[in-house]
Design an enzyme around this catalytic site. Structure first.
Site, PDB file in Angstrom:
ATOM      1  N   SER A  19     -11.034  -0.598  -1.221  1.00 30.21           N
ATOM      2  CA  SER A  19      -9.785  -0.599  -0.457  1.00 30.21           C
ATOM      3  C   SER A  19     -10.044  -0.926   1.008  1.00 30.21           C
ATOM      4  CB  SER A  19      -9.127   0.778  -0.507  1.00 30.21           C
ATOM      5  OG  SER A  19      -8.521   0.977  -1.741  1.00 30.21           O
TER       6      SER A  19
ATOM      7  N   HIS B 212      -3.998   6.185   3.331  1.00 36.12           N
ATOM      8  CA  HIS B 212      -4.595   4.967   2.777  1.00 36.12           C
ATOM      9  C   HIS B 212      -4.016   3.689   3.379  1.00 36.12           C
ATOM     10  CE1 HIS B 212      -5.603   1.986  -0.372  1.00 36.12           C
ATOM     11  NE2 HIS B 212      -6.625   2.778  -0.645  1.00 36.12           N
TER      12      HIS B 212
ATOM     13  N   ASP C 296       0.839  -1.202   0.000  1.00 31.60           N
ATOM     14  CA  ASP C 296       0.000   0.000   0.000  1.00 31.60           C
ATOM     15  C   ASP C 296       0.874   1.252   0.000  1.00 31.60           C
ATOM     16  OD1 ASP C 296      -2.233   1.836   0.706  1.00 31.60           O
ATOM     17  OD2 ASP C 296      -3.305  -0.013   1.116  1.00 31.60           O
TER      18      ASP C 296
END
Ligand SMILES: *[C@@H]1O[C@H](CO)[C@@H](O)[C@H](O)[C@H]1NC(C)=O
Ligand SMILES: *[C@@H]1O[C@H](CO)[C@@H](O)[C@H](O)[C@H]1NC(C)=O
Ligand SMILES: *[C@@H]1O[C@H](CO)[C@@H](O)[C@H](O)[C@H]1NC(C)=O
Ligand SMILES: *[C@@H]1O[C@H](CO)[C@@H](O)[C@H](O)[C@H]1NC(C)=O
Ligand SMILES: *[C@@H]1O[C@H](CO)[C@@H](O)[C@H](O)[C@H]1NC(C)=O
Ligand SMILES: *[C@@H]1O[C@H](CO)[C@@H](O)[C@H](O)[C@H]1NC(C)=O
Ligand SMILES: *[C@@H]1O[C@H](CO)[C@@H](O)[C@H](O)[C@H]1NC(C)=O
Ligand SMILES: *[C@@H]1O[C@H](CO)[C@@H](O)[C@H](O)[C@H]1NC(C)=O
Length: 735
Positions: free
Chosen positions: A527, A197, A142
């Site tokens: 996600s 994220h 990620d």
């Protein structure tokens, strides 16, 4: 190609990104020297010989001096491949070599919590194996991680499991601990997450228990990952510009060799052949080593055939909602109250009311000359700052909040979107409430007919949503364009309004002018559903450390909740892409998945047979008698694409392994549609021992179907204790 980030900020950005990606896709090849990945299959004898082979291949084609310059990366820990900058001619020569299985351009993929665990039944009180759990290592590919987050606090964790072979090479200003045990970066200076994220996804999968986590007081509760005692290893291959295939592949090469137990990748792109997709290739080699990879389906829905997570060895996660929604109430000066949607953490309006102004009455002169109508929607550069200052702007457009913020308004009241299903909302940089049409009109007419209209937007509250789970509109859909007889996505999991850890240096609304800093944030996207599925898979693994990736996957698929057909009226979405093409086998049920009764297992030889039937040279040469097609793969779901207008009879051979009760008898039951018949032979399976295997054949037949139709059924094997459900899908192509 490039999919969409999580902060699916709004639908307009969505569309722009998709278009831009297509342009990139088709123009990339005529550029002189791009990075290409040369894939050569499994490892040779040893790391050293593989790496030196790469340079010698390049030297033969480019000459000695250019070869070193051209080589970008050599993958030699877990599989055999390299990345290099190549011109068109060099590319052709390399592609023609017989040891080379595929050559493809390195694409740019995009990045696409904890009440959600309770919602799916994995409560705090659920049975756990904490000692085994603390030996589980979850690999996260990620945008890095914020190591100081409370979710990665290692108080109470012992040293890393002895099997761990990785390292902490997180670069600048980065330290690991006994919770966050490893970090690597690819072409970046630090594994520190400045996006939010990667911190979010890692904490959903395996974050520690944190009391009192909230987004400025919203969604307050205990944040925890699916396996709070597990360890995390971070592979930073992405940032705000996305993730390059050659970096993703490097992350897989390392994660596999480092000894992670499971890989979660909340990265996805548009459909592409398996041999040209870094995630398909990397996860294939992970599977070979007993490591399951979970990937996000993508955020390109609700159109059909949009998911880029297509390989059968991947567990592909769609995103659905949970039973709570965020509402932001609007209170007018006359006392009327309206319930709108909004994640509003601001309290500066607490108590008092502020002047309201309609966008149409706050037009800037330049906008008026462009089109007098634009201002009422609060279109870009249409509001006059001096007119909206200190006021709440009322906008006829659902995205008017953006302009209201730019112009310096105090807040905005917007009309709920009507172009796509607005089944999720995002964190915005100013107080905003989105009202449904009839309510919005009442507010607008109040503003228009009142001398000094005033109002207030209250801090958000959580309201129970009875229509859950429902797959989110943004979640990418099947059918599978690369392997049409493999159902994708596989399952769905929570991916809407998820509270999880975040990077304090990334604005929570992703707007650079938003000056707030948050250690926890609310985000939506596949996600977020991907690490939920990864956490659930890790949880199952803590009960069955000897299970293959396919067994874990099967357990999660066959115990999934059949999805609710109830759905709010959606005028623009395409019925074809709903149902199983949206949610696969259904919504994961982690606790049930620890005791599935039977599993459908698939091993590397099975996948190779299937790939050979598709003429994919994924693994060098194909076995001589390589019988086996996609529908013959021992998959936990059964799907077939049939010709339009022709009757059909299709057989699905399957083998199940008993993992329930040694002495047990399973009886089959087919739940079917009037358009197809389903029969099972034999219809009863009797087992004497655990790990015993039994085979059967499911025959699905029907009369001619019209074009573009999806018919579903299911097969359930039951021994009264376990119900082992397989989804069956028959569909016809677009035309
Ligand atoms: C980790 O948690 C412990 C116990 O709650 C606390 O004392 C410590 O300060 C925390 N560490 C960090 C780095 O926040
Ligand atoms: C390292 O990161 C921490 C957390 O953001 C920050 O407070 C500190 O200033 C950084 N140190 C350096 C040398 O960049
Ligand atoms: C590394 O990153 C820089 C800056 O983002 C980029 O220009 C360069 O192409 C990257 N190099 C490789 C080999 O990916
Ligand atoms: C603002 O609202 C909070 C609760 O939402 C309340 O505790 C607080 O007293 C309010 N403050 C003012 C100034 O009204
Ligand atoms: C904004 O409104 C003020 C006050 O009515 C006016 O003086 C100014 O010219 C307006 N500016 C623009 C750009 O419309
Ligand atoms: C405001 O009211 C006037 C007069 O009733 C009407 O013509 C106009 O369309 C209204 N504007 C809005 C934005 O509702
Ligand atoms: C297996 O189950 C059957 C039916 O419940 C029972 O009759 C039989 O005795 C059992 N056999 C063993 C070895 O437990
Ligand atoms: C299903 O089987 C029954 C009995 O053989 C037959 O009458 C019916 O037409 C079949 N339905 C379809 C859709 O093929």
């Amino acid at each position: 190609m490039a999919a969409v980030s999580t902060n699916i900020s709004h639908c307009r950005i969505f569309v722009v990104l998709i278009v831009a990606a297509h342009v990139f896709c088709c123009g990339a090849t005529d550029k002189a020297k791009d990075v290409y990945i040369v894939y050569m299959g499994p490892l040779l004898e040893g790391e050293y010989s593989t790496a030196s082979l790469h340079l010698s291949v390049l030297q033969e084609v480019l000459g000695k001096s250019s070869a070193t310059r051209s080589l970008v990366r050599s993958y030699a820990r877990s599989f055999n491949a390299f990345a290099a900058t190549l011109g068109d001619e060099e590319l052709k020569i390399i592609a023609s070599r017989k040891e080379v299985l595929s050559v493809f351009p390195s694409r740019t993929l995009k990045l696409q919590t904890t009440r959600s665990w309770d919602f799916m039944g994995l409560t705090q009180a659920a049975k756990r194996n904490p000692t085994v759990e603390s030996d589980v290592i979850v690999g996260v590919i990620d945008s890095g991680i914020w190591p100081e987050s409370e979710s990665f606090n290692d108080t109470g964790y012992g040293p890393p499991p002895t099997k761990w072979k990785g390292t902490c090479a997180g670069g600048l200003n980065f330290t690991c601990n006994n919770k966050l045990i490893g970090a690597r970066v690819y072409n970046r200076t630090s594994a520190r997450d400045v996006e939010g994220h990667g911190t979010h996804t890692a904490s959903i999968a395996a974050g520690a228990k944190v009391r009192g986590a909230s987004f400025f007081g919203l969604a307050k509760g205990k944040a925890r990952g699916g396996v709070p005692s597990a360890r995390i290893a971070v592979y930073k291959a992405c940032d705000s510009d996305g993730c390059r295939d050659h970096d993703i592949l490097a992350a897989f090469d390392d994660a596999i060799a480092d000894g992670v137990d499971l890989i979660t990748v909340s990265i996805s792109g548009y459909p592409i052949d398996f041999e040209k997709d870094s995630v398909s290739i990397g996860s294939f080699h992970a599977m070979e080593k007993g490591i399951l990879t979970v990937q996000s389906a993508g955020n390109n829905g609700p159109s059909s055939s949009t998911t880029g997570s297509l390989a059968p060895w991947l567990l592909s996660a769609a995103a659905s909602n949970t039973d709570h929604d965020f509402v932001a109430k609007v209170v007018l000066g006359n006392g009327m109250t309206f319930i709108g949607n909004g994640i509003n953490s601001f309290t500066q309006m607490n108590g008092t009311t502020f002047p309201l102004i309609h966008g149409g009455d706050a037009s800037s002169t330049s906008c008026r000359s462009r089109d007098p109508e634009l201002a009422r929607f609060c279109a870009e550069n249409c509001l006059n700052s001096s007119l909206v200052k200190g006021k709440i702007v009322v906008c006829d457009g659902s995205e008017g909040w953006g302009e209201a913020f730019r112009a310096g308004a105090l807040g905005s009241i917007v009309l709920e979107g009507f172009t796509t299903d607005q089944d999720f909302i995002v964190v915005l940089p100013l107080p905003t409430s989105a009202l449904e049409g009839s309510q919005y009109l009442v507010v607008r007419s109040y503003v228009n007919s009142t001398k000094n209209p005033r109002g207030n937007i209250l801090k958000s509250q959580i309201m129970k949503n009875s229509v859950a789970p429902v797959v989110a509109s943004f979640s990418s859909r099947g059918p599978n364009p690369i392997a049409p007889d493999i159902l994708k996505p596989d399952v769905t999991a929570p991916g809407v309004h998820i509270l999880a850890a975040y990077s304090p240096v990334s604005p929570p609304s992703h707007d650079p002018k938003d000056k707030r800093s948050a250690m926890y944030n609310i985000m939506s996207g596949s996600s977020m559903s991907c690490p939920h599925v990864a956490g659930a898979a890790a949880y199952v693994k803590t009960f069955h450390s000897d299970w293959s990736p396919s067994a874990i996957k099967s357990a999660l698929m066959t115990t999934a909740w059949p999805m609710n057909a109830k759905k709010k009226e959606v005028s623009f979405s395409d019925v074809y892409g709903e149902g199983e093409f949206a949610f696969g086998a259904g919504h994961i049920n982690p606790v049930k998945a620890t005791d599935p009764g039977l599993v459908y297992e698939t091993f590397i030889e099975d996948y190779i047979k299937m790939l050979c039937s598709m003429q994919v040279r994924f693994f060098g040469t194909c076995p001589r008698e390589s019988k086996g097609s996609q529908k013959d793969l021992n998959y936990p779901s059964m799907q077939v694409r049939v010709e339009t207008g022709k009757s059909f009879t299709v057989e699905f051979p399957r083998t199940v392994t008993n993992v329930g009760i040694a002495n047990s008898t399973f009886v089959s039951k087919a739940i079917t549609d009037s358009q197809i018949n389903v029969s099972v032979k034999p219809s009863i399976l009797s087992f004497k021992s655990l790990k015993e295997k039994k085979s059967f054949v499911v025959t699905v037949s029907g009369k001619a179907l019209p074009a573009r139709i999806r018919v579903s059924a299911s097969l359930v094997w039951s021994d009264r204790t376990h119900n082992v459900r397989s989804t069956i899908v028959v569909y016809t192509p677009n035309s």
